[in-house]
Design an enzyme around this catalytic site. Structure first.
Site, PDB file in Angstrom:
ATOM      1  CB  SER A  90      -0.912  -0.002   1.229  1.00 51.37           C
ATOM      2  OG  SER A  90      -0.141   0.011   2.421  1.00 51.37           O
ATOM      3  CE  LYS A 135       2.531  -1.351   5.869  1.00 49.38           C
ATOM      4  NZ  LYS A 135       2.291  -2.149   4.661  1.00 49.38           N
ATOM      5  CG  ASP A 195       8.846   0.314   8.034  1.00 49.25           C
ATOM      6  OD1 ASP A 195       7.640   0.589   7.857  1.00 49.25           O
ATOM      7  OD2 ASP A 195       9.525  -0.284   7.180  1.00 49.25           O
ATOM      8  CD  GLU A 196       7.305  -4.336   7.953  1.00 47.86           C
ATOM      9  OE1 GLU A 196       6.237  -4.807   8.402  1.00 47.86           O
ATOM     10  OE2 GLU A 196       7.593  -4.324   6.748  1.00 47.86           O
ATOM     11  CB  ALA A 197       4.559  -0.066  14.123  1.00 48.38           C
ATOM     12  CD  GLN A 198       3.505  -4.986  10.800  1.00 46.51           C
ATOM     13  OE1 GLN A 198       3.447  -3.766  10.746  1.00 46.51           O
ATOM     14  NE2 GLN A 198       4.239  -5.699   9.960  1.00 46.51           N
ATOM     15  CB  CYS A 254      -8.201  -5.222  -5.598  1.00 45.52           C
ATOM     16  SG  CYS A 254      -8.799  -6.922  -5.761  1.00 45.52           S
TER      17      CYS A 254
END
Ligand code: ZN
Length: 191
Positions: free
Chosen positions: A21, A23, A89-92, A146
């Protein structure tokens, strides 16, 4: 939107969306803009993300910026006094304590910019992201396209069968899908 002068005004910004996306590109854009304004920045990512480089935040189109991999969000609290902007970054993949760490930094006057996946491959809110979105001053959802129908995509559909949440975003493992195509793909997999 937010003041980018050198006056200390802390805040939390979240940039989130699915795989592909943009980010990380958006995170890098904001950090580079701060650098051009001679603001001191620090960038962190979780140690788990070793796809391309130990030292750099690298987006899929290979724009990169040097970062420090840390195993615990609390390590971010030891940044130098003069750091004005912190990127994550990649905070999840960080633990729930990232929320407190971000709040502490923002309360100190630091601008904290956090990028991460908003949902996992099952479509569930991912790690500390929902709580970060709740306390942030600003949230931007970015979208992929998509691959099946061309609408905006907000789901990361996993093509591999691994049960490990920490499988990271490679083109051969995930595809971005819109809600309708994601639901159709999940229904197909349940058959
Ligand atoms: Zn679609």
């Amino acid at each position: 939107m937010f003041s980018e002068n050198n006056k200390k005004s802390g805040c939390i910004e979240v940039v989130c969306g699915s795989m592909f996306s943009g980010k990380t590109e958006e995170l890098i854009r904001r950090l580079r803009r701060a650098q051009f304004a001679n603001q001191k920045i620090a960038i962190f990512k979780p140690k788990v993300d070793t796809r391309y480089s130990e030292e750099e935040v690298v987006s899929h189109d290979f724009h990169s910026i040097t970062s420090k991999p840390v195993s615990d969000a609390a390590e971010m609290l030891s940044i130098a006094e003069d750091i004005q902007v912190v990127g994550v970054d990649e905070a999840q993949f960080f633990g729930a304590n990232l929320v407190d760490v971000a709040q502490t930094l923002a309360n100190r006057g630091v601008r904290v910019i956090i990028a991460g996946l908003d949902t996992d491959f099952l479509g569930k809110p991912f790690g500390p992201m929902p709580a970060l979105m709740a306390v942030a001053e600003d949230v931007q959802k970015v979208h992929a396209i998509c691959v099946k129908c061309g609408n905006l995509a907000n789901h990361s559909h996993r093509l591999s069968k691994s049960e490990d949440l920490v499988v990271l975003g490679e083109k051969d493992i995930y595809e971005p899908l819109c809600r309708e195509c994601y639901n159709a793909a999940m229904a197909e997999e349940k058959k």
